[in-house]
Each structure stands twice: as structure tokens, then as C-alpha cells.
Design an enzyme around this catalytic site. Structure first.
Site, PDB file in Angstrom:
ATOM      1  N   GLN A   1      41.126 100.946 -24.115  1.00  0.00           N
ATOM      2  CA  GLN A   1      40.687 100.985 -22.720  1.00  0.00           C
ATOM      3  C   GLN A   1      40.186  99.608 -22.274  1.00  0.00           C
ATOM      4  O   GLN A   1      39.335  99.012 -22.912  1.00  0.00           O
ATOM      5  CB  GLN A   1      39.577 102.038 -22.573  1.00  0.00           C
TER       6      GLN A   1
ATOM      7  N   ASP B   1      51.011 101.728 -23.996  1.00  0.00           N
ATOM      8  CA  ASP B   1      50.688 101.082 -22.726  1.00  0.00           C
ATOM      9  C   ASP B   1      51.621  99.908 -22.419  1.00  0.00           C
ATOM     10  O   ASP B   1      51.598  99.350 -21.333  1.00  0.00           O
ATOM     11  CB  ASP B   1      49.241 100.555 -22.758  1.00  0.00           C
TER      12      ASP B   1
ATOM     13  N   LYS C   1      42.121 111.493 -19.724  1.00  0.00           N
ATOM     14  CA  LYS C   1      43.157 111.442 -20.760  1.00  0.00           C
ATOM     15  C   LYS C   1      43.038 112.635 -21.700  1.00  0.00           C
ATOM     16  O   LYS C   1      44.040 113.252 -22.059  1.00  0.00           O
ATOM     17  CB  LYS C   1      43.036 110.152 -21.578  1.00  0.00           C
TER      18      LYS C   1
END
Ligand code: NAD
Length: 290
Positions: free
Chosen positions: A87, A110, A43
Site C-alpha cells: 500500500q 499492481d 480489499k
């Protein structure tokens, strides 16, 4: 994915020059799982390539749920942050759903917030952002010239993160959608009917060549580590589809790992969502000036 990258870099340049706003992506990582660290470094690299700011929040494995949520609230309030990624998986003592639903909707890149999933599900509604891995699957189909409208699509897996949103996107793209999950009877014969198979069950090489209709398009999201003593690491990654067998039957199939770079596409889409978040905040700011 080069095209997506260029599109993003162009938008970032525009935002910085015109509004002095650099999009920022915060990545919250709890503990030090090796695979999570790997995603995070990917990322960071992807952010650097398109000149967006990335902010890493590393928390210890034993952080309390309250402290993690407090961190999320702080990022919600931080005007330099336009996207927040937590995460997964989180340690067992933390309720993932609870933490994810604390991320403010405008920064939910997300697309895990229930309101966003709800908007994804409803005809005529759109969430602020599109979920990344699912959107990546549809991008792969469209960029490969595979039409979805009217096709029989079977989604294997119904998780909140992959299976459910993919099935909703397929439905919005006018496919006839069937969901197969761990309680489905005779998944084999259901899967064999499909023109499009998307596999996200997390079961190594579960889908055999004989389960696939000749010519079908197969997207394998599954990423499973299996023992391999011939490797230095002692393992290798395989998909939910038996790739060797599938190649002989399918019209189109994505390999695991790499190949089509599903992960990279998904990553870039997360970053694109962050940039869209920054644009949104510019819009809101301008509105409050008037
Ligand atoms: P999950 O464990 O949350 O969900 C698995 C789903 O598969 C469940 O709905 C379950 O009912 C179903 N399932 C399990 N066994 C089955 C079986 N034998 N037959 C039919 N259905 C079955 O997993 P997830 O988070 O959705 O991830 C799925 C896979 O995709 C994993 O291998 C994960 O590593 C991978 N993944 C890849 C990416 C990517 O971008 N490449 C992103 C997320 C997840």
C-alpha cells in the site's frame, strides 16, 4: 463491476475444485494512515466476496527499508501467496521504487515492476498482468461504448502508477495520445482538443468546463480532499475536474467520489490479477511434473 465479480468468483471455484488451489492476496501496509486503512478494508471485503484468501501484513511506521524488503522476499517465496500489494504511499525514509521492484514479477498484481511497465510499452508485448487503475479507466470507456481508436486522448498526469500506464494503454488501443504534466505550457488549450480526457493530476477541480470540448468523454481519477466545514469530517473529496461545470459540456463524465466506482473496479482487477497469478502457478507446477 458485478460481471467482473462473477467472472472472478467462477474462476476461484474452478481453481479450488480442480486443483485444490485457493488464490491468495497479501497486502502489506506500513504505519496507520487513515486512507490506507480504508483501502485495505475495502480489499479485504472484495476478497471475501469472491472467496480468495487475503493475508494482511501490518508493519510499524518506523520499519526499516531492509526489514520491509525482507518481508517482500518472504511473500515472494510463499506458495500460498499469488499476489502482493504494497500500500502506497510509504513513509518518507523508504524508497518506494526500490521496494516495489523487489516484488517478484509473477506476483506483481499492481504492475509496478519496471519490466512489466516495459512490456506494457512495447508493441506486440504484454505484461503478465494489466495495471489496475489504468485498466479500470479503459474498462469504463469500453463498457460505456466509447471507442478509442483514432481519437485524440489527453492524459493529464504522468505518474508511474496512473498517468504513464494509462497513456500506454490508450496508445495500444490506437488513440492519438498527448500527455499533459506539471511542466506543460498552456494545458488548457491542449485539453480542449481532446475527445477523451483522463485526469490524474491530484489537483482539485483544476479542469474547468471551458477546458472541455463539447461532447468529450471525461474520466476523473483524481481524488482530492478539500476543506468543508459543513461536513462532520471537516473535508470532502473532489476530483481533478470541476464536475458541475463538466456535466454541462462533456458527453460523458465520471463523478468523484463513487458514481461509477472506479476504485471498486480497480480493486476487482487487482483481485483478478491474483487469480490469474494462481492459475499461472498451477500451470508452472504442472509443467515441472512432466
Ligand atoms: P502523482 O502526484 O504521483 O502524479 C501527479 C501527476 O500530475 C504528475 O505527473 C504531475 O506532473 C501532474 N501534475 C501535477 N500538477 C499538474 C498540473 N497543474 N497540470 C498538469 N499536470 C499536473 O499522483 P498519482 O499517484 O498519479 O495520482 C493522481 C490522482 O489520482 C490523485 O488525486 C490520487 O489520489 C488519484 N488516484 C486515484 C486512484 C483510483 O483508483 N481512484 C488510484 C490512484 C490515484
Amino acid at each position: 463491476s458485478m460481471t467482473i465479480r462473477n467472472e472472478i468468483a467462477e474462476e476461484v471455484r474452478h481453481l479450488s475444485q480442480k486443483y485444490g488451489k485457493v488464490p491468495g492476496l497479501a497486502v502489506v501496509i506500513v504505519g496507520n494512515r487513515k486512507d490506507s486503512q480504508g483501502y485495505v478494508s475495502m480489499k479485504r471485503k472484495a476478497c471475501a466476496e469472491v472467496a480468495i484468501k487475503s493475508l494482511d501484513i501490518d508493519l510499524p511506521e518506523d520499519v526499516s527499508q531492509d526489514d520491509l524488503i525482507a518481508e517482500v522476499h518472504e511473500l515472494n517465496a510463499n506458495p500460498d501467496v499469488h499476489g502482493i500489494l504494497v500500500q502506497l504511499p510509504l513513509p518518507k525514509h523508504i524508497n518506494e521504487e526500490k521496494v516495489l521492484s523487489e516484488i517478484s514479477i509473477e506476483k506483481d498484481v499492481d504492475v509496478f515492476h519496471p519490466l512489466n511497465i516495459g512490456k506494457l510499452a512495447m508493441k506486440g508485448r504484454e505484461p503478465l498482468f494489466l495495471p489496475c487503475t489504468p485498466k479500470g479507466c479503459l474498462e469504463l470507456l469500453s463498457r460505456s461504448g466509447i471507442s478509442i481508436k483514432g481519437k485524440k486522448a489527453v492524459m493529464v498526469g504522468r505518474s508511474n502508477i496512473v498517468g504513464l500506464p494509462v497513456s500506454l494503454l490508450l496508445l495500444k488501443a490506437d488513440a492519438t495520445v498527448t500527455l499533459v504534466h506539471s511542466h506543460s505550457h498552456d494545458p488548457e488549450s491542449i485539453i480542449r482538443e481532446a475527445d477523451i480526457i483522463i485526469a490524474a493530476a491530484g489537483q482539485a477541480m483544476m479542469i474547468k468546463g471551458s477546458w472541455i470540448k463539447p461532447g468529450a468523454a471525461v474520466i476523473d481519477v483524481g481524488t482530492n480532499a478539500i476543506d468543508d466545514s459543513s461536513r462532520k469530517s471537516g473535508y470532502r473529496l473532489v476530483g481533478d475536474v470541476d464536475f458541475q461545470e463538466a456535466c454541462k459540456v462533456a458527453g460523458w463524465v465520471t463523478p468523484v467520489p463513487g458514481g461509477v466506482g472506479l476504485m471498486t473496479v480497480a480493486m476487482l482487477l487487482k483481485i483478478k490479477n491474483t487469480v490469474d497469478g494462481a492459475k499461472l502457478s498451477v500451470l508452472l507446477q504442472n509443467k515441472s511434473c512432466c
